[in-house]
Scaffold this motif. Structure first.
Motif, short mmCIF file in Angstrom:
data_model
loop_
_atom_site.label_atom_id
_atom_site.label_comp_id
_atom_site.label_asym_id
_atom_site.label_seq_id
_atom_site.Cartn_x
_atom_site.Cartn_y
_atom_site.Cartn_z
N THR A 306 0.88 -1.18 -0.04
CA THR A 306 -0.06 0.07 -0.16
C THR A 306 0.83 1.17 0.08
OG1 THR A 306 -1.63 -1.17 1.18
CG2 THR A 306 -1.70 1.25 1.39
N TYR A 307 0.43 2.50 -0.94
CA TYR A 307 1.29 3.38 -0.98
C TYR A 307 0.61 4.55 -0.74
CZ TYR A 307 4.44 0.10 -2.96
OH TYR A 307 5.15 -1.27 -3.05
N ARG A 308 1.21 5.79 -0.53
CA ARG A 308 0.40 7.02 -0.28
C ARG A 308 1.36 8.29 -0.47
NH1 ARG A 308 0.28 10.56 3.74
NH2 ARG A 308 -2.14 10.80 3.96
N ASP A 309 0.72 9.18 -0.89
CA ASP A 309 1.47 10.71 -0.95
C ASP A 309 0.47 11.71 -0.58
OD1 ASP A 309 0.02 11.01 -3.14
OD2 ASP A 309 1.42 10.63 -4.64
N ALA A 310 0.85 12.78 -0.90
CA ALA A 310 0.22 13.94 -0.14
C ALA A 310 -1.29 14.13 -0.73
CB ALA A 310 0.85 15.46 -0.51
N ASP A 311 -1.55 13.45 -1.76
CA ASP A 311 -2.86 13.48 -2.42
C ASP A 311 -3.54 12.26 -2.83
OD1 ASP A 311 -1.51 13.17 -4.92
OD2 ASP A 311 -1.74 15.15 -5.58
N SER A 312 -2.92 10.92 -2.84
CA SER A 312 -3.46 9.89 -3.19
C SER A 312 -3.20 8.63 -2.30
CB SER A 312 -3.35 9.76 -4.80
OG SER A 312 -1.85 9.28 -4.82
N TRP A 313 -3.83 7.80 -2.49
CA TRP A 313 -3.88 6.36 -1.77
C TRP A 313 -3.88 5.26 -2.83
CZ3 TRP A 313 -3.11 5.01 3.32
CH2 TRP A 313 -3.26 4.02 3.95
N GLU A 314 -2.89 4.20 -2.84
CA GLU A 314 -3.06 3.11 -3.57
C GLU A 314 -2.78 1.91 -2.92
OE1 GLU A 314 -0.06 0.66 -6.82
OE2 GLU A 314 0.73 2.77 -6.06
N PRO A 315 -4.10 1.30 -2.77
CA PRO A 315 -4.23 0.08 -2.30
C PRO A 315 -3.49 -1.20 -2.51
CG PRO A 315 -6.22 0.49 -3.31
CD PRO A 315 -5.30 1.74 -3.28
N ARG A 316 -3.27 -2.26 -1.58
CA ARG A 316 -2.76 -3.44 -2.16
C ARG A 316 -3.35 -4.07 -3.24
NH1 ARG A 316 -5.84 -8.08 0.36
NH2 ARG A 316 -7.51 -7.09 1.65
N GLU A 317 -2.67 -4.84 -4.29
CA GLU A 317 -3.12 -5.39 -5.45
C GLU A 317 -4.37 -6.11 -5.45
OE1 GLU A 317 -1.97 -4.91 -8.55
OE2 GLU A 317 -0.31 -3.66 -7.65
N ALA A 318 -4.85 -7.05 -4.41
CA ALA A 318 -5.86 -7.53 -4.27
C ALA A 318 -7.19 -6.98 -4.21
CB ALA A 318 -5.81 -8.75 -2.98
N VAL A 319 -7.25 -5.68 -3.50
CA VAL A 319 -8.58 -5.15 -3.48
C VAL A 319 -8.53 -3.61 -4.44
CG1 VAL A 319 -8.84 -5.90 -1.25
CG2 VAL A 319 -7.54 -3.72 -1.61
N LYS A 320 -7.53 -3.57 -5.20
CA LYS A 320 -7.81 -2.54 -6.18
C LYS A 320 -8.99 -2.36 -6.96
CE LYS A 320 -2.79 -1.25 -6.91
NZ LYS A 320 -1.58 -1.09 -7.82
N GLY A 321 -9.46 -3.45 -7.64
CA GLY A 321 -10.67 -3.55 -8.22
C GLY A 321 -11.87 -3.43 -7.41
#
Length: 408
Positions: A306-321
């Motif tokens: 899981t990744y984040r920056d100042a304006d966005s969030w990227e969840p783990r691959e298994a739950v992106k969809g």
């Protein structure tokens, strides 16, 4: 600058093609596009590559908005800006065309967005044997994956070969009660489909109180391998179902469409809609806050992958969809007619304060996540539980994933 909105694509008009077609020998050498009765009695195009089609180089040089036919070789599938894959195709969403069947440079490729009704026949996930084939496509020149593309595609034909057989429809595997639930949406596309789905998923819906979400989430997000436990959305951890609350190491109620970005708080309706409320680790939930969804950033630290920056969030691959389908559901479900904000998915991320109300991004990223991570058994079971036990409505994009491309 006005916001980039999500769900109201401009249409060219009625699609010229209901089904798909092959090139007939008799059409070779004709000087115009003929019309022939389609499967439902309407008109369909007979593409004549010798007379009507541009090559890919000509299409790349044309301007956006030009309606044209293009002849080229299928050289892969675009999956991200500047990235075209030639194997292990993740979806049937798109094609890359080039004049040279061995082309590897994305800058010399035309990126083609396939509409829902053509994907089961022409998509590379269903038909990887199309790689290298020469095809003719009719559509509108438009940017796609931030590059020259073709959208609003209304016809595809193979040059000198038979049309592939369509892959089975996702609707074929649905129970009769679910097919009946969506009966009024069948055969629709674009804004017409979005309106029909809004009516379906907004009718006879039970609105839960905020406190009832604890009980409901213990059911909808139960760990199928461990009774009495729930699966957290972002971490994927299985935790005790009764360890809910606001303290560290507990789980709480994550609103995938943030409450502040919809203006609904904990109100019955969008604030308690189980189709976007999920169990989440308290501190991870706080770290996500009201961020948009997009790729990139630094590792979050507590939730793996899981990744984040100042304006966005990227969840783990298994739950992106899963995340994508929850956000898209909210955009169709809540249209502003019930006292709450009209929710729209935007291409913009990083909105602040009042400018953010009603909008969530990034649309192109969420559409790609939807394609890369199709619904799994857990997500489908969750959809069934919400429908049968708690709210009486369904997330159509879990049941019919192809409807995402039909609307957006």
């Amino acid at each position: 600058m006005p916001p980039v909105l999500a769900r109201r694509p401009r249409r060219l008009g009625a699609l010229l093609l209901v089904g798909v077609l092959g090139l007939l020998p008799s059409c070779a050498g004709q000087g115009s596009v003929e019309e022939e009765a389609g499967p439902a009695g309407g008109a369909r195009s007979l593409l004549d590559p010798a007379a009507t089609a541009s090559d890919v180089a000509q299409a790349l040089a044309s301007t956006d908005g030009t309606v044209l036919s293009v002849r080229g070789h299928v050289v892969g599938q675009p999956v991200a800006p500047g990235e075209v894959v030639r194997g292990s195709f993740p979806s049937d969403l798109a094609l890359a065309l080039a004049d040279d069947p061995g082309e590897r440079d994305p800058a010399r490729m035309l990126l083609v967005q396939l509409p829902a009704q053509l994907r089961s026949t022409w998509g590379l996930a269903s038909h990887p044997e199309l790689l290298g084939a020469e095809v003719v496509l009719g559509g509108e020149r438009a940017s796609y994956f931030s590059a020259p593309g073709l959208k609003q595609v209304d016809a595809v034909a193979l040059v000198g070969a038979a049309t592939p057989s369509p892959a089975p429809s996702a609707a074929d595997d649905l129970p009769a009660v679910v097919r009946d639930y969506y009966a009024d949406a069948e055969g629709r596309t674009g804004e017409d489909l979005a309106r029909a789905l809004h009516e379906i998923i907004s009718t006879d819906v039970d609105r839960l109180g905020y406190d009832r979400l604890w009980e409901a989430l213990r059911d909808t997000d139960a760990d199928p391998a461990a009774p009495g436990r729930v699966i957290e959305l972002y971490t994927g951890d299985s935790v005790p179902g009764d360890a809910n609350g606001g303290d560290p190491e507990e789980w709480n109620r994550e609103h995938v469409w943030p409450q502040s970005r919809g203006g609904f708080g904990t109100a019955a309706g969008p604030g308690t809609d189980l189709h976007h409320v999920r169990p989440a680790d308290v501190s991870v939930n706080a770290d996500r806050s009201s961020l948009d969804f997009d790729d990139g950033g630094s590792p979050q630290g507590e939730a793996a992958d899981t990744y984040r920056d100042a304006d966005s969030w990227e969840p783990r691959e298994a739950v992106k969809g899963d995340v994508a389908r929850m956000v898209l559901y909210m955009a169709v479900r809540y249209e502003g007619g019930d006292g709450f904000a009209d929710l729209e998915v935007s291409e913009q991320v990083g909105r602040r304060d009042l400018d953010a109300l009603g909008y969530l991004g990034r649309l192109s990223t969420l559409l790609r996540w939807h394609e890369q991570d199709p619904p799994d058994a857990f997500e489908r079971a969750r959809n069934d539980a919400i429908f049968e036990t708690w709210q009486g409505n369904r997330n159509p994009f879990v049941d019919r994933p192809e409807w995402v491309a039909a609307i957006w």
